[in-house]
Write an enzyme that holds these catalytic residues in place. Structure first.
Site, PDB file in Angstrom:
ATOM      1  N   SER A 138       3.197   3.312 -10.860  1.00  0.00           N
ATOM      2  CA  SER A 138       4.041   4.494 -11.074  1.00  0.00           C
ATOM      3  C   SER A 138       4.052   4.781 -12.567  1.00  0.00           C
ATOM      4  O   SER A 138       3.707   3.912 -13.377  1.00  0.00           O
ATOM      5  CB  SER A 138       5.468   4.163 -10.611  1.00  0.00           C
ATOM      6  N   TYR A 151      12.815  -1.615  -9.956  1.00  0.00           N
ATOM      7  CA  TYR A 151      11.596  -0.819  -9.735  1.00  0.00           C
ATOM      8  C   TYR A 151      10.693  -0.849 -10.975  1.00  0.00           C
ATOM      9  O   TYR A 151       9.485  -1.085 -10.888  1.00  0.00           O
ATOM     10  CB  TYR A 151      12.009   0.608  -9.392  1.00  0.00           C
TER      11      TYR A 151
HETATM   12  P1  NAD Z   1       7.479   6.308   1.446  1.00  0.00           P
HETATM   13  O1  NAD Z   1       8.880   5.835   1.618  1.00  0.00           O
HETATM   14  O2  NAD Z   1       7.095   7.653   1.970  1.00  0.00           O
HETATM   15  O3  NAD Z   1       6.474   5.237   2.073  1.00  0.00           O
HETATM   16  C1  NAD Z   1       6.619   3.842   1.845  1.00  0.00           C
HETATM   17  C2  NAD Z   1       5.817   3.068   2.864  1.00  0.00           C
HETATM   18  O4  NAD Z   1       6.036   1.665   2.637  1.00  0.00           O
HETATM   19  C3  NAD Z   1       6.256   3.344   4.315  1.00  0.00           C
HETATM   20  O5  NAD Z   1       5.127   3.415   5.160  1.00  0.00           O
HETATM   21  C4  NAD Z   1       7.107   2.128   4.661  1.00  0.00           C
HETATM   22  O6  NAD Z   1       7.125   1.804   6.042  1.00  0.00           O
HETATM   23  C5  NAD Z   1       6.379   1.043   3.872  1.00  0.00           C
HETATM   24  N1  NAD Z   1       7.254  -0.120   3.658  1.00  0.00           N
HETATM   25  C6  NAD Z   1       8.447  -0.160   3.015  1.00  0.00           C
HETATM   26  N2  NAD Z   1       8.977  -1.393   3.110  1.00  0.00           N
HETATM   27  C7  NAD Z   1       8.106  -2.159   3.817  1.00  0.00           C
HETATM   28  C8  NAD Z   1       8.089  -3.515   4.260  1.00  0.00           C
HETATM   29  N3  NAD Z   1       9.089  -4.367   4.015  1.00  0.00           N
HETATM   30  N4  NAD Z   1       7.038  -3.940   4.980  1.00  0.00           N
HETATM   31  C9  NAD Z   1       6.018  -3.094   5.277  1.00  0.00           C
HETATM   32  N5  NAD Z   1       5.966  -1.821   4.889  1.00  0.00           N
HETATM   33  C10 NAD Z   1       7.002  -1.344   4.176  1.00  0.00           C
HETATM   34  O7  NAD Z   1       7.206   6.191  -0.111  1.00  0.00           O
HETATM   35  P2  NAD Z   1       6.111   6.892  -1.071  1.00  0.00           P
HETATM   36  O8  NAD Z   1       6.835   7.815  -1.962  1.00  0.00           O
HETATM   37  O9  NAD Z   1       4.939   7.373  -0.309  1.00  0.00           O
HETATM   38  O10 NAD Z   1       5.709   5.634  -1.972  1.00  0.00           O
HETATM   39  C11 NAD Z   1       4.478   4.953  -1.845  1.00  0.00           C
HETATM   40  C12 NAD Z   1       4.207   4.201  -3.141  1.00  0.00           C
HETATM   41  O11 NAD Z   1       4.108   5.125  -4.216  1.00  0.00           O
HETATM   42  C13 NAD Z   1       5.333   3.234  -3.525  1.00  0.00           C
HETATM   43  O12 NAD Z   1       4.780   2.051  -4.055  1.00  0.00           O
HETATM   44  C14 NAD Z   1       6.096   3.996  -4.598  1.00  0.00           C
HETATM   45  O13 NAD Z   1       6.770   3.151  -5.476  1.00  0.00           O
HETATM   46  C15 NAD Z   1       4.940   4.713  -5.278  1.00  0.00           C
HETATM   47  N6  NAD Z   1       5.333   5.893  -6.060  1.00  0.00           N
HETATM   48  C16 NAD Z   1       6.008   6.920  -5.466  1.00  0.00           C
HETATM   49  C17 NAD Z   1       6.355   8.021  -6.243  1.00  0.00           C
HETATM   50  C18 NAD Z   1       7.058   9.195  -5.651  1.00  0.00           C
HETATM   51  O14 NAD Z   1       7.526  10.040  -6.428  1.00  0.00           O
HETATM   52  N7  NAD Z   1       7.161   9.307  -4.343  1.00  0.00           N
HETATM   53  C19 NAD Z   1       6.018   8.070  -7.599  1.00  0.00           C
HETATM   54  C20 NAD Z   1       5.334   7.001  -8.163  1.00  0.00           C
HETATM   55  C21 NAD Z   1       5.000   5.920  -7.381  1.00  0.00           C
END
Ligand code: NAD
Length: 256
Positions: A138, A151
């Site tokens: 991130s 985080y």
């Molecule tokens: P999201 O909530 O849409 O998806 C997260 C996924 O992780 C889901 O499929 C969920 O089931 C899975 N997950 C969570 N806990 C789990 C566990 N204990 N066991 C197995 N699976 C698990 O989130 P997102 O926004 O798509 O985020 C995906 C990645 O991108 C993350 O690592 C997040 O930190 C990173 N990220 C997101 C953003 C943003 O703005 N959305 C920005 C930078 C980085």
């Protein structure tokens, strides 16, 4: 030959966006996530792009479950070329009230799971003399924001691990890189918008404009497709010297 990719957390948000792009490119896909309709999502993508898919709901809080997930992927597809460590969770709180279990879970899912999964694919990738490990970190892997102690710690940790794996993987054509997005409109962020609106006594639109995108020079959410395209590039055969780096898609946040 179709290559195989495992994307953790690929039944939602960024992971699903990445999975669709890999499917378009002809990769077979191990879907993974806790969404109850995960198998359905996997089959829909498989049918649409005519690629093989499987689905696992392994809980990344457990190292044995992660080892089983990798073993199941290799057993199902015979090979595993690309691992995208994407799954992650968020919790926002001042440190003095930050619940210990929330801190521990964020470190476990966002950071420790990257270690366990990468360790478990290593032998197979070495045997293939080919491996691509792509960690979704991130902008919070290179910058801090208040109230995100767990985080920011985990995401910085992932960038450190990325560099180590790049060095260890170099003799075996295993690369490891991180992708560092700014805000992407996924279920994880939609939840934060709601929480922040309550906390700041603002409308959700005000939160997006004044809180979330405040630090980005480009005042729009990062498109899923941009992250997915970056992952596809990093997975290519030709990307063998792209390793140990963080690729930042943050709308200019870290340029300041
Ligand atoms: P999201 O909530 O849409 O998806 C997260 C996924 O992780 C889901 O499929 C969920 O089931 C899975 N997950 C969570 N806990 C789990 C566990 N204990 N066991 C197995 N699976 C698990 O989130 P997102 O926004 O798509 O985020 C995906 C990645 O991108 C993350 O690592 C997040 O930190 C990173 N990220 C997101 C953003 C943003 O703005 N959305 C920005 C930078 C980085």
């Amino acid at each position: 030959m179709n290559k195989t990719v495992l994307i953790t957390g690929s039944t939602s948000g960024i992971g699903l966006g990445i999975a669709k792009q890999f499917a378009k490119e002809g990769y077979h896909i191990m879907f993974h996530g806790l969404e109850p309709n995960g198998a359905e999502i996997a089959n829909e993508v498989g049918d649409k792009y005519k690629v093989k898919v499987a689905f696992s709901n392994a809980n990344l809080l457990q190292s044995e479950a992660i080892e089983d997930l990798i073993a199941e992927t290799i057993k199902t597809f015979g090979e595993l070329h690309v691992l995208v460590n994407n799954a992650g969770i968020q919790y926002v709180s001042p440190i003095e009230d930050f619940p210990n279990n929330k801190y521990e879970n964020i470190i476990a899912i966002n950071m420790n799971a990257v270690f366990y999964a990468s360790k478990a694919v290593w032998k197979q990738m070495k045997k293939q003399n080919f491996g691509r490990i792509i960690n979704v970190s991130s902008v919070h892997g290179i910058r801090a924001s208040e109230f995100k102690s767990a985080y920011v710690t985990a995401k910085h940790g992932v960038i450190g691990m990325t560099k180590v794996l790049a060095l260890e993987g170099a003799p075996f054509n295993i690369t490891c890189n991180a992708i560092c997005p700014g805000y992407v409109k996924t279920p994880l962020v939609v939840g934060q918008i709601k929480d922040q609106a309550k906390a700041h006594n603002m409308t959700e639109d005000e939160v997006v404009e004044k809180v979330m995108l405040k630090k980005q020079a480009v005042k729009q959410f990062v498109p899923l497709e941009a992250i997915a395209d970056m992952a596809i590039l990093l997975a290519k055969d030709s990307a063998t010297t792209m390793t140990g780096s963080s690729f930042v898609l943050d709308g200019g946040w870290s340029a300041q």
